[in-house]
Motif scaffolding. Structure first.
Motif, PDB file in Angstrom:
ATOM      1  N   GLY A  19     -11.256  -4.440  -6.358  1.00 63.88           N
ATOM      2  CA  GLY A  19     -10.701  -3.083  -6.376  1.00 63.88           C
ATOM      3  C   GLY A  19      -9.209  -3.086  -6.662  1.00 63.88           C
ATOM      4  O   GLY A  19      -8.701  -2.215  -7.376  1.00 63.88           O
ATOM      5  N   LEU A  20      -8.508  -4.073  -6.117  1.00 59.64           N
ATOM      6  CA  LEU A  20      -7.068  -4.187  -6.381  1.00 59.64           C
ATOM      7  C   LEU A  20      -6.807  -4.541  -7.839  1.00 59.64           C
ATOM      8  O   LEU A  20      -5.852  -4.033  -8.441  1.00 59.64           O
ATOM      9  N   LEU A  21      -7.648  -5.398  -8.415  1.00 58.48           N
ATOM     10  CA  LEU A  21      -7.479  -5.751  -9.826  1.00 58.48           C
ATOM     11  C   LEU A  21      -7.700  -4.527 -10.712  1.00 58.48           C
ATOM     12  O   LEU A  21      -6.963  -4.310 -11.677  1.00 58.48           O
ATOM     13  N   GLN A  22      -8.705  -3.729 -10.377  1.00 57.50           N
ATOM     14  CA  GLN A  22      -8.958  -2.508 -11.146  1.00 57.50           C
ATOM     15  C   GLN A  22      -7.778  -1.554 -11.023  1.00 57.50           C
ATOM     16  O   GLN A  22      -7.333  -0.966 -12.004  1.00 57.50           O
ATOM     17  N   GLN A  23      -7.261  -1.401  -9.812  1.00 65.08           N
ATOM     18  CA  GLN A  23      -6.107  -0.529  -9.602  1.00 65.08           C
ATOM     19  C   GLN A  23      -4.910  -1.014 -10.420  1.00 65.08           C
ATOM     20  O   GLN A  23      -4.215  -0.222 -11.060  1.00 65.08           O
ATOM     21  N   ALA A  24      -4.673  -2.330 -10.425  1.00 62.01           N
ATOM     22  CA  ALA A  24      -3.553  -2.889 -11.186  1.00 62.01           C
ATOM     23  C   ALA A  24      -3.737  -2.632 -12.686  1.00 62.01           C
ATOM     24  O   ALA A  24      -2.768  -2.299 -13.381  1.00 62.01           O
ATOM     25  N   CYS A  25      -4.943  -2.787 -13.186  1.00 59.90           N
ATOM     26  CA  CYS A  25      -5.209  -2.505 -14.610  1.00 59.90           C
ATOM     27  C   CYS A  25      -4.905  -1.043 -14.918  1.00 59.90           C
ATOM     28  O   CYS A  25      -4.289  -0.736 -15.945  1.00 59.90           O
ATOM     29  N   ASN A  26      -5.343  -0.150 -14.031  1.00 61.39           N
ATOM     30  CA  ASN A  26      -5.066   1.278 -14.238  1.00 61.39           C
ATOM     31  C   ASN A  26      -3.558   1.538 -14.261  1.00 61.39           C
ATOM     32  O   ASN A  26      -3.073   2.316 -15.080  1.00 61.39           O
ATOM     33  N   GLU A  27      -2.834   0.883 -13.369  1.00 64.70           N
ATOM     34  CA  GLU A  27      -1.385   1.065 -13.320  1.00 64.70           C
ATOM     35  C   GLU A  27      -0.714   0.495 -14.569  1.00 64.70           C
ATOM     36  O   GLU A  27       0.200   1.116 -15.129  1.00 64.70           O
ATOM     37  N   LEU A  28      -1.178  -0.651 -15.037  1.00 63.36           N
ATOM     38  CA  LEU A  28      -0.621  -1.213 -16.273  1.00 63.36           C
ATOM     39  C   LEU A  28      -0.909  -0.303 -17.459  1.00 63.36           C
ATOM     40  O   LEU A  28      -0.035  -0.072 -18.302  1.00 63.36           O
ATOM     41  N   ALA A  35       4.414  -0.770 -10.093  1.00 65.67           N
ATOM     42  CA  ALA A  35       3.312  -0.457  -9.176  1.00 65.67           C
ATOM     43  C   ALA A  35       2.217  -1.509  -9.289  1.00 65.67           C
ATOM     44  O   ALA A  35       1.653  -1.952  -8.280  1.00 65.67           O
ATOM     45  N   ALA A  36       1.915  -1.924 -10.511  1.00 63.17           N
ATOM     46  CA  ALA A  36       0.907  -2.965 -10.717  1.00 63.17           C
ATOM     47  C   ALA A  36       1.335  -4.256 -10.040  1.00 63.17           C
ATOM     48  O   ALA A  36       0.518  -4.940  -9.414  1.00 63.17           O
ATOM     49  N   GLY A  37       2.611  -4.593 -10.139  1.00 58.88           N
ATOM     50  CA  GLY A  37       3.113  -5.800  -9.494  1.00 58.88           C
ATOM     51  C   GLY A  37       2.913  -5.763  -7.989  1.00 58.88           C
ATOM     52  O   GLY A  37       2.531  -6.760  -7.374  1.00 58.88           O
ATOM     53  N   ARG A  38       3.159  -4.602  -7.385  1.00 60.75           N
ATOM     54  CA  ARG A  38       2.954  -4.460  -5.938  1.00 60.75           C
ATOM     55  C   ARG A  38       1.473  -4.598  -5.581  1.00 60.75           C
ATOM     56  O   ARG A  38       1.122  -5.266  -4.603  1.00 60.75           O
ATOM     57  N   THR A  39       0.618  -3.997  -6.378  1.00 61.16           N
ATOM     58  CA  THR A  39      -0.824  -4.094  -6.144  1.00 61.16           C
ATOM     59  C   THR A  39      -1.294  -5.534  -6.291  1.00 61.16           C
ATOM     60  O   THR A  39      -2.088  -6.030  -5.485  1.00 61.16           O
ATOM     61  N   LEU A  40      -0.794  -6.210  -7.298  1.00 63.56           N
ATOM     62  CA  LEU A  40      -1.187  -7.599  -7.538  1.00 63.56           C
ATOM     63  C   LEU A  40      -0.669  -8.529  -6.455  1.00 63.56           C
ATOM     64  O   LEU A  40      -1.321  -9.517  -6.119  1.00 63.56           O
ATOM     65  N   ALA A  41       0.481  -8.215  -5.881  1.00 60.79           N
ATOM     66  CA  ALA A  41       0.985  -9.017  -4.762  1.00 60.79           C
ATOM     67  C   ALA A  41       0.010  -8.944  -3.593  1.00 60.79           C
ATOM     68  O   ALA A  41      -0.240  -9.950  -2.910  1.00 60.79           O
ATOM     69  N   LYS A  42      -0.568  -7.769  -3.366  1.00 65.80           N
ATOM     70  CA  LYS A  42      -1.580  -7.623  -2.310  1.00 65.80           C
ATOM     71  C   LYS A  42      -2.817  -8.455  -2.640  1.00 65.80           C
ATOM     72  O   LYS A  42      -3.384  -9.114  -1.760  1.00 65.80           O
ATOM     73  N   ALA A  43      -3.240  -8.412  -3.905  1.00 64.56           N
ATOM     74  CA  ALA A  43      -4.406  -9.186  -4.317  1.00 64.56           C
ATOM     75  C   ALA A  43      -4.162 -10.677  -4.136  1.00 64.56           C
ATOM     76  O   ALA A  43      -5.023 -11.403  -3.633  1.00 64.56           O
ATOM     77  N   LEU A  44      -2.990 -11.134  -4.518  1.00 66.99           N
ATOM     78  CA  LEU A  44      -2.672 -12.557  -4.401  1.00 66.99           C
ATOM     79  C   LEU A  44      -2.491 -12.992  -2.950  1.00 66.99           C
ATOM     80  O   LEU A  44      -2.727 -14.154  -2.622  1.00 66.99           O
TER      81      LEU A  44
END
Length: 92
Positions: A19-28, A35-44
């Motif tokens: 779900g976080l990866l999908q959110q990051a793709c949407n933000e990109l 925003a994508a960077g923040r989402t991806l930090a959570k995923a990582l």
């Protein structure tokens, strides 16, 4: 026109981050790399070795003109995807 960013998920190895990866793709795709960077930090934080999260982090960093981070991410991903032409192009 920028190409649409996509990801391969859900990943059975990392089901909690799809779900976080999908959110990051949407933000990109919405041209929101910070925003994508923040989402991806959570995923990582949940899945530090998730190659897709690392690749997307590289894309977000590149859009933010953080080239050192982008190159580092792409170099981490390349051994797992040696025939990925887009990675090779991004690395020059």
């Amino acid at each position: 026109m920028s190409p649409t960013v996509t990801t391969t998920f859900p990943s059975p190895a990392f089901p909690d981050v799809s779900g976080l990866l999908q959110q990051a793709c949407n933000e990109l795709n919405a041209n929101q790399p910070a925003a994508a960077g923040r989402t991806l930090a959570k995923a990582l934080a949940l899945a530090p070795g998730n190659i897709e999260a690392i690749r997307l982090t590289g894309l977000a960093a590149r859009l933010e003109k953080d080239y050192a981070t982008a190159i580092g991410c792409f170099r981490r991903v390349l051994p797992t995807r040696p025939n990925d032409a887009s990675l090779q192009i991004l690395l020059g």
